[in-house]
Design an enzyme around this catalytic site. Structure first.
Site, PDB file in Angstrom:
ATOM      1  N   SER A  24      11.402  39.192  19.487  1.00 26.98           N
ATOM      2  CA  SER A  24      12.837  39.170  19.811  1.00 26.98           C
ATOM      3  C   SER A  24      13.491  37.805  19.709  1.00 26.98           C
ATOM      4  O   SER A  24      14.708  37.705  19.690  1.00 26.98           O
ATOM      5  CB  SER A  24      13.062  39.695  21.229  1.00 26.98           C
ATOM      6  OG  SER A  24      12.845  41.078  21.288  1.00 26.98           O
TER       7      SER A  24
ATOM      8  N   TYR B 214      14.478  44.642  10.107  1.00 26.56           N
ATOM      9  CA  TYR B 214      14.393  44.117  11.480  1.00 26.56           C
ATOM     10  C   TYR B 214      12.941  44.030  11.953  1.00 26.56           C
ATOM     11  O   TYR B 214      12.539  43.068  12.612  1.00 26.56           O
ATOM     12  CB  TYR B 214      15.223  45.004  12.418  1.00 26.56           C
ATOM     13  CG  TYR B 214      15.102  44.614  13.862  1.00 26.56           C
ATOM     14  CD1 TYR B 214      15.660  43.424  14.323  1.00 26.56           C
ATOM     15  CD2 TYR B 214      14.414  45.416  14.762  1.00 26.56           C
ATOM     16  CE1 TYR B 214      15.540  43.053  15.654  1.00 26.56           C
ATOM     17  CE2 TYR B 214      14.287  45.043  16.096  1.00 26.56           C
ATOM     18  CZ  TYR B 214      14.840  43.869  16.528  1.00 26.56           C
ATOM     19  OH  TYR B 214      14.710  43.493  17.848  1.00 26.56           O
TER      20      TYR B 214
END
Lengths: 324, 324, 324, 324
Positions: C82, C208
């Site tokens: 993240s 992603y």
């Protein structure tokens, strides 16, 4: 709901319908009283539905003894849409039984919109009930079969047995919905992420989309409803489609959750289990007595057919169907 | 719900109950089959309730013809608690009519707990339905009268007419609850802040707290339920307490929302409108046939009487009461 | 957060770091004080992460003048996870500017978990901020390029410029996450259903997922952070990676939302913008002064590295970095 | 936020403000550039506030060295409203310390409106942070004293020390708010029902309502902010009001949660901790440098002063205050 009961006394509910002539007359009245009710808009969230003729209006009552009464456009075909949820649920209950389906799919109202993901997250992915999209997709995922084609075959066969005739897919509606059902694919993805479905989410949404694009008439809906009213026996074909217990379970769930966050309102006004679809159909069941099928494409802001609700409310009162 | 149907066939629902002897026998069986069901805990969220004898267990059926069948501790008094919500609602419907109450109090399930404030905020203070605390307080606030004492007099008079005898307040329960009902005062404060009640929030919570502390027996609940089953006529006293339409409205709302977020489950298992209270009572209505009152203090995790649910489920099946 | 400040005075924050030797010493102390802190568990939500050595622990500070101080396993590679969100966000801000990204991706805290869909539904699909998964996916979807491969090339090139060396994909992590990222695919599907992304949801989740699987070291994180601390100039390579305004915007968003629903707690304890990853890395930025990179796989219940937080909190105090 | 930065370069943030003349000039410019910004409406949720002169506009900067620069209506009094939350929080932190207040009041953003009860229910009554009403009431409930009067005395004394002069109650505002603060009373009732406050909810809401009705000027706000910027020492009176650690804690919480669900936006645009009130005041703190006080009654849709935000944003850029 904007309804019209002027001059309609609430008949007392008994175990019997009034006689053949009286039902015939009330079905005609349900149609004629409401055929110029002009409010509501044709659904446009799926492009092809917006092309429906807004003036179409059919009403049909099928009694559990096999008598069928219809008025208006009761033989015009339209896509079944969400009404399919109730009948696929019955098929899955027949397969797995009361407890398994109660635990896996749920039976309680969420108080939220049909396509909400909030309820899913708050309940750790539990779909809550078979009438919201999450629960309907989870239900279709339980249909027997090794492949998506097997499941689709089981759906079309099962729903055709409820209708008493072979139903067919509206390929244009199917393709139109496939092009726009991102939300259902996301819901199925969430179900998968919570481990609530065992099948591929895109495949099961495809089966679900086909299920919603099956063509029915108001007459079909009346017969399908009458089958649930009749302990699972199709009153036209005589076939036992599901058991009597499955009918009770299905009707109880429709009564609690059939009209999403407006289910309470429906029961308050009509007093019967029902299920509506965005193409303008509504099925309503008077247990032990009859099924009611209505069709008219103009919808109110909650997505329910305006004329269809009015006709159903009239019949519930005039025929003494309210169970309470 | 943990139920027990071993050897109990689902009787087909007709317009009639089986004969007097059969009902008498099934009431006795509902009691004897379940009197040693030992799970569940006595409520302790209000201190005084925790002192109830956990082994108490009464079952009663009152038919619409006035016949009353009871077994066990059917004449032991306990506080009515949330069951009062249904009957005060009926009184308010009688006063204001179908539309006004539908619009001001609501009829739809929230999908949330009975004392949730989330639903209130998401719906701009609309109480949503009369069975959650917010809606029950808003309903009591509609009871006729200029003062809190007027409203309380209207409540106790009205509920006594349903029971067919003068009900009395349990002062110890009332004072115990008054000392601990911060949450209800906060809910009433929210209703006021949203402009949903016109009366002082602390005063109306006081009336509501007294209403919940009225003493009833399982027999009272059966008669109160039978009055709703009988189009508003108390089958014992013969008095018309509310109209037939008000009965239909009240039963529809109980069916949708009577057991909070488990209302769907109740309908799925029992198939009848009902309402439970935290002291261990449950009232259930078989429209046109009978009221069922049960009492037993041991509660499941949802706050519903364990033996009471089992007895009611048995009677719904054995007497053929499920409306679906 | 379980921290340890025994004997550590809060140095007053000025425009300058203490001298080279003092920083070197404090980095060594941040490592030695915390290297036996044994609580926390290695992440297991992605199978491959569970295989990490729990005892690894690296600490690094990169000053804006290019000085780099490290201790422990500061050169061991792990997946960025993240933490990549902050740097891809900076790249997108550089491309589209302050207003566009503020409006399309958002800058406000949701108060909810990183993978919540509740916030999405309540905000009509608006992703709310770039640090929750919905916003991170929407941000990656804004990376320039006609195809998924173009966007991936832009991501890897951009993040490598922040690190000052060519970063590489951990193919095993990438494949492990691909096999388990149902939830992110569902989130991307929801974004598409609300019209919030213009690209294929499965393709953008793939980019992603690769972005999260880039390999970095604690030293890389320190240099990447120092680039944001230094008005966008990488202090090691001298390259201007993004503008000074983009740095301010990125740091403001990290301060508000960098640690999800615990962002306020982080600011309360550390007083600096930061971002953590589930592989055990944390980057923290002291504006105008330095970047801090830490790595240690044991995580607390919120998914943040236990030793990493302790080392960062120590450095914030000992080096006088708290901006408040 | 509608802002105006035409021709305003972002000055680089250093440890120092520009010289006395430059600050004087920028304060005058912040006022003159924005004094005809006409959008926004005067608050009307409390009747008396609606009578404020919409054209009032004051700007003030108080440096940590005691220099004070003002322009426009900087000495006009208005009620402090929600700005009081930040300073009462600092007083409570001084009394109980970092950990206790973090645990009892919280430091994280809810993502919801200032008067939401949803967050309370979802977090079992935890108030979450001191800037939403629930948290502010819980904070005031922690003020030392045995009685409500003791607590009120502690509030007025403490806030006067921040301002460096005895503040007074606006009795008309206090009585106007008392007549309309049903919502706050309900919130306090919920806190009590969850066991989160130990004092009478109506009494503590009364203290809180008085606290919000204290009269301040833009100059007062600047000095109060400068006290937080200056490690707790009032730069005008020289008094140590709270400790340096309490200032850091208070500023961190203001940065995360000071503007409710728009806190991220404020940090993104201004880059400094701030707090606004519905009477039109805003306090902003540049740590180590200065406090900014602004006042103008016209509010945007989020309840923040339109001219006040513009003036603050100008000063943040022109004086190089953004901490990122």
């Amino acid at each position: 709901m904007e309804l019209d009961f002027e001059g309609v006394a609430q008949r007392v509910s008994t175990g019997l319908l009034p006689g053949w002539d009286a039902v015939e007359e009330h079905v005609a009245a349900a149609h004629s009283r409401n055929r110029s009710a002009g409010s509501g808009e044709v659904a446009d969230y799926i492009p092809i539905l917006a092309e429906a003729d807004p003036e179409l209006f059919g009403v049909c009552v099928a009694e559990v003894d096999g008598a069928v009464h219809s008025a208006g456009d009761a033989d015009v075909e339209f896509s079944i849409q969400s009404i399919s949820k109730a009948f696929v649920y019955a098929l899955v209950c027949e397969e797995f039984g009361h407890e398994v389906v109660r635990d896996r799919v749920g039976v309680n109202n969420t108080g939220l919109a049909f396509n909400s993901v909030v309820a899913l997250e708050l309940n750790e992915g539990h779909p809550m009930n078979p009438m919201v999209n999450a629960g309907a997709i989870a239900t279709t995922a339980l249909m027997p079969g090794r492949t998506a084609d097997d499941r689709w075959a089981a759906v079309i066969t099962g729903l055709s047995r409820f209708a008493g005739r072979p139903l067919e897919l509206d390929d244009v509606v199917y393709r139109s919905e496939t092009a726009t059902n991102h939300r259902n694919r996301a819901i199925a993805g969430l179900l998968e992420s919570y481990g609530r479905i065992d099948v591929d989410p895109l495949e099961i949404v495809d089966v679900y989309t086909r299920q919603c694009a099956l063509l029915v008439t108001a007459r079909d809906l009346a017969v399908m409803g009458a089958t649930l009213a009749d302990g699972g026996v199709n009153p036209v074909t005589g076939e036992q489609v599901v058991s009597a217990e499955v009918c009770r379970d299905t009707l109880a769930v429709m009564a609690s959750t059939g009209l999403y966050e407006r289910s309470g309102e429906w029961l308050f006004e009509i007093g019967l289990p029902g299920k509506s679809g965005v193409a303008g159909g509504i099925v309503t069941i008077a247990p032990g007595k009859a099924g009611i099928g209505v069709f008219s494409p103009r919808l109110d802001s909650a997505g329910n057919s305006v004329r269809g609700q009015r006709a159903t409310a009239y019949l519930s009162r005039a025929l003494g169907l309210n169970v309470f």
